[in-house]
Design a protein around this motif. Structure first.
Motif, mmCIF file in Angstrom:
data_model
loop_
_atom_site.group_PDB
_atom_site.id
_atom_site.type_symbol
_atom_site.label_atom_id
_atom_site.label_comp_id
_atom_site.label_asym_id
_atom_site.label_seq_id
_atom_site.Cartn_x
_atom_site.Cartn_y
_atom_site.Cartn_z
ATOM 1 N N ILE A 147 6.813 -14.850 1.983
ATOM 2 C CA ILE A 147 6.528 -13.583 2.656
ATOM 3 C C ILE A 147 7.807 -13.008 3.250
ATOM 4 N N SER A 148 8.655 -13.874 3.791
ATOM 5 C CA SER A 148 9.934 -13.428 4.339
ATOM 6 C C SER A 148 10.776 -12.761 3.254
ATOM 7 N N GLU A 149 10.836 -13.379 2.067
ATOM 8 C CA GLU A 149 11.603 -12.807 0.957
ATOM 9 C C GLU A 149 11.025 -11.453 0.538
ATOM 10 N N LEU A 150 9.697 -11.370 0.492
ATOM 11 C CA LEU A 150 9.055 -10.110 0.115
ATOM 12 C C LEU A 150 9.367 -9.022 1.132
ATOM 13 N N ALA A 151 9.279 -9.340 2.410
ATOM 14 C CA ALA A 151 9.520 -8.353 3.457
ATOM 15 C C ALA A 151 10.962 -7.870 3.456
ATOM 16 N N PHE A 167 0.834 -1.200 0.000
ATOM 17 C CA PHE A 167 0.000 0.000 0.000
ATOM 18 C C PHE A 167 0.865 1.245 0.000
ATOM 19 N N ASN A 168 0.498 2.182 -0.868
ATOM 20 C CA ASN A 168 1.061 3.531 -0.836
ATOM 21 C C ASN A 168 -0.012 4.418 -0.230
ATOM 22 N N GLY A 169 0.100 4.727 1.056
ATOM 23 C CA GLY A 169 -0.998 5.376 1.760
ATOM 24 C C GLY A 169 -2.178 4.431 1.827
ATOM 25 N N LEU A 170 -3.343 4.877 1.331
ATOM 26 C CA LEU A 170 -4.527 4.019 1.308
ATOM 27 C C LEU A 170 -4.711 3.315 -0.031
ATOM 28 N N GLU A 171 -3.776 3.536 -0.955
ATOM 29 C CA GLU A 171 -3.891 2.934 -2.287
ATOM 30 C C GLU A 171 -3.230 1.555 -2.312
ATOM 31 N N LEU A 172 -3.990 0.555 -2.727
ATOM 32 C CA LEU A 172 -3.468 -0.795 -2.878
ATOM 33 C C LEU A 172 -2.708 -0.871 -4.201
ATOM 34 N N VAL A 173 -1.403 -1.124 -4.106
ATOM 35 C CA VAL A 173 -0.538 -1.112 -5.281
ATOM 36 C C VAL A 173 -0.386 -2.500 -5.882
ATOM 37 N N LYS A 174 -0.227 -3.514 -5.032
ATOM 38 C CA LYS A 174 0.012 -4.866 -5.540
ATOM 39 C C LYS A 174 -0.425 -5.894 -4.501
ATOM 40 N N VAL A 175 -0.944 -7.027 -4.975
ATOM 41 C CA VAL A 175 -1.380 -8.110 -4.097
ATOM 42 C C VAL A 175 -0.607 -9.376 -4.444
ATOM 43 N N TYR A 176 -0.187 -10.077 -3.408
ATOM 44 C CA TYR A 176 0.454 -11.388 -3.556
ATOM 45 C C TYR A 176 -0.434 -12.404 -2.839
ATOM 46 N N ASP A 177 -0.874 -13.416 -3.572
ATOM 47 C CA ASP A 177 -1.850 -14.358 -3.018
ATOM 48 C C ASP A 177 -1.221 -15.727 -2.816
ATOM 49 N N ARG A 178 -1.785 -16.475 -1.866
ATOM 50 C CA ARG A 178 -1.383 -17.864 -1.591
ATOM 51 C C ARG A 178 0.120 -17.997 -1.401
ATOM 52 N N LEU A 179 0.637 -17.228 -0.475
ATOM 53 C CA LEU A 179 2.075 -17.220 -0.215
ATOM 54 C C LEU A 179 2.434 -18.162 0.922
ATOM 55 N N ALA A 180 3.586 -18.807 0.800
ATOM 56 C CA ALA A 180 4.179 -19.536 1.913
ATOM 57 C C ALA A 180 4.927 -18.536 2.791
ATOM 58 N N LEU A 181 5.191 -18.942 4.031
ATOM 59 C CA LEU A 181 5.852 -18.033 4.961
ATOM 60 C C LEU A 181 7.229 -17.630 4.454
ATOM 61 N N ASP A 182 7.962 -18.541 3.831
ATOM 62 C CA ASP A 182 9.275 -18.193 3.290
ATOM 63 C C ASP A 182 9.162 -17.150 2.180
ATOM 64 N N GLY A 239 1.968 -18.384 14.323
ATOM 65 C CA GLY A 239 2.316 -17.676 15.546
ATOM 66 C C GLY A 239 3.024 -16.354 15.277
ATOM 67 N N LYS A 240 2.780 -15.386 16.121
ATOM 68 C CA LYS A 240 3.373 -14.056 15.934
ATOM 69 C C LYS A 240 4.893 -14.110 16.025
ATOM 70 N N ASP A 241 5.427 -14.880 16.956
ATOM 71 C CA ASP A 241 6.884 -14.971 17.099
ATOM 72 C C ASP A 241 7.511 -15.574 15.846
ATOM 73 N N THR A 242 6.839 -16.563 15.259
ATOM 74 C CA THR A 242 7.342 -17.182 14.027
ATOM 75 C C THR A 242 7.373 -16.164 12.900
ATOM 76 N N ILE A 243 6.325 -15.359 12.786
ATOM 77 C CA ILE A 243 6.266 -14.342 11.737
ATOM 78 C C ILE A 243 7.368 -13.313 11.934
ATOM 79 N N ARG A 244 7.527 -12.844 13.167
ATOM 80 C CA ARG A 244 8.574 -11.851 13.440
ATOM 81 C C ARG A 244 9.955 -12.402 13.099
ATOM 82 N N GLU A 245 10.188 -13.640 13.470
ATOM 83 C CA GLU A 245 11.502 -14.250 13.211
ATOM 84 C C GLU A 245 11.771 -14.373 11.719
#
Length: 236
Positions: free
Chosen positions: A34-38, A17-32, A54-60
């Motif tokens: 999402i990690s690469e994207l982040a 999101f750029n402000g409130l504008e949705l720029v791009k969507v990634y669907d059906r992602l594995a956690l790895d 779990g939140k700790d898993t996501i943060r890690e």
């Protein structure tokens, strides 16, 4: 740029999101993934909703600061639900997304996923609740699990009203049954609340958006939009 993450019952989704504008969507992602994207860029904020990881898993995995939607998070509407601590996070986000799309308007958000959720927000911004019923996969699986002879079939969008085989009869019953349920509940809400914006979202929305009668606004990424709206409300 903000990274918004939604870890649902069956899959994960990400939105940029750029402000409130949705720029791009990634669907059906594995956690790895999402990690690469982040880790691919620096985000101003990363905000997530999770019911499956779990939140700790996501943060890690992400390796950056992540904020999470919870029942204590401030939201841009008046939550009048009697048991707010049990309210699904996806429902909270869908209501926020509906309010953003149609401010000062009576809205009914219908999210078709693992379950079908119906959530109503008034023009004055009050949310009292809605309804929950089984989604497509649950209906197919329950017919197979709780009967002696019915097979487990895979979803197929094309279905005839009069099924000429057991497989086609199951398709007919599930798909046309869901269609009749959704249309019937919409009519009841319209009878009760009058003028109403109907917003269809979730992975199953594309199956029913052309089947339903009346003015339906398809917003498949409404939950992501609502999460970003909640983030904006809390950081602005």
């Amino acid at each position: 740029m903000n990274l918004i993450l939604d870890f649902g019952n069956s899959s994960a989704k990400a939105g940029l999101f750029n402000g409130l504008e949705l720029v791009k969507v990634y669907d059906r992602l594995a956690l790895d993934e999402i990690s690469e994207l982040a880790r691919s860029r620096t985000f101003e904020y990363i905000f997530a909703s999770t019911v499956s990881v779990g939140k700790d898993t996501i943060r890690e995995k992400i390796g950056q600061e992540v904020s999470f939607l919870s029942h204590e998070t401030s939201v841009p509407f008046q939550n009048q639900y009697k048991t707010p601590e049990t309210l699904g996070l996806d429902r909270i986000a869908a209501v926020a997304g509906a309010q953003q799309r149609f401010p000062d308007t009576n809205c009914l958000a219908i999210d078709i996923g693992s379950c079908i959720t119906y959530d109503h927000i008034t023009a004055s911004g009050d949310y009292f609740g809605g309804g929950i019923s089984p989604g497509l996969d649950i209906r197919f699986k329950s017919l197979h699990t709780f009967t002696a002879g019915l097979p487990l079939i895979e979803f197929q969008e094309e279905a005839e009203l009069v099924g000429n085989s057991t497989r086609n009869s199951i398709l007919s019953g599930v798909i046309f049954g869901m269609q009749a349920e959704i249309e019937g509940i919409i009519r009841m809400y319209e009878d009760k609340f009058g003028d109403l914006k109907i917003i269809l979202c979730g992975g199953g929305s594309k199956v029913f958006e052309n089947r339903l009668k009346g003015a339906i606004f398809a917003a498949p990424h409404l939950v992501l939009e609502g999460l970003n709206r909640i983030l904006s409300y809390n950081v602005s």
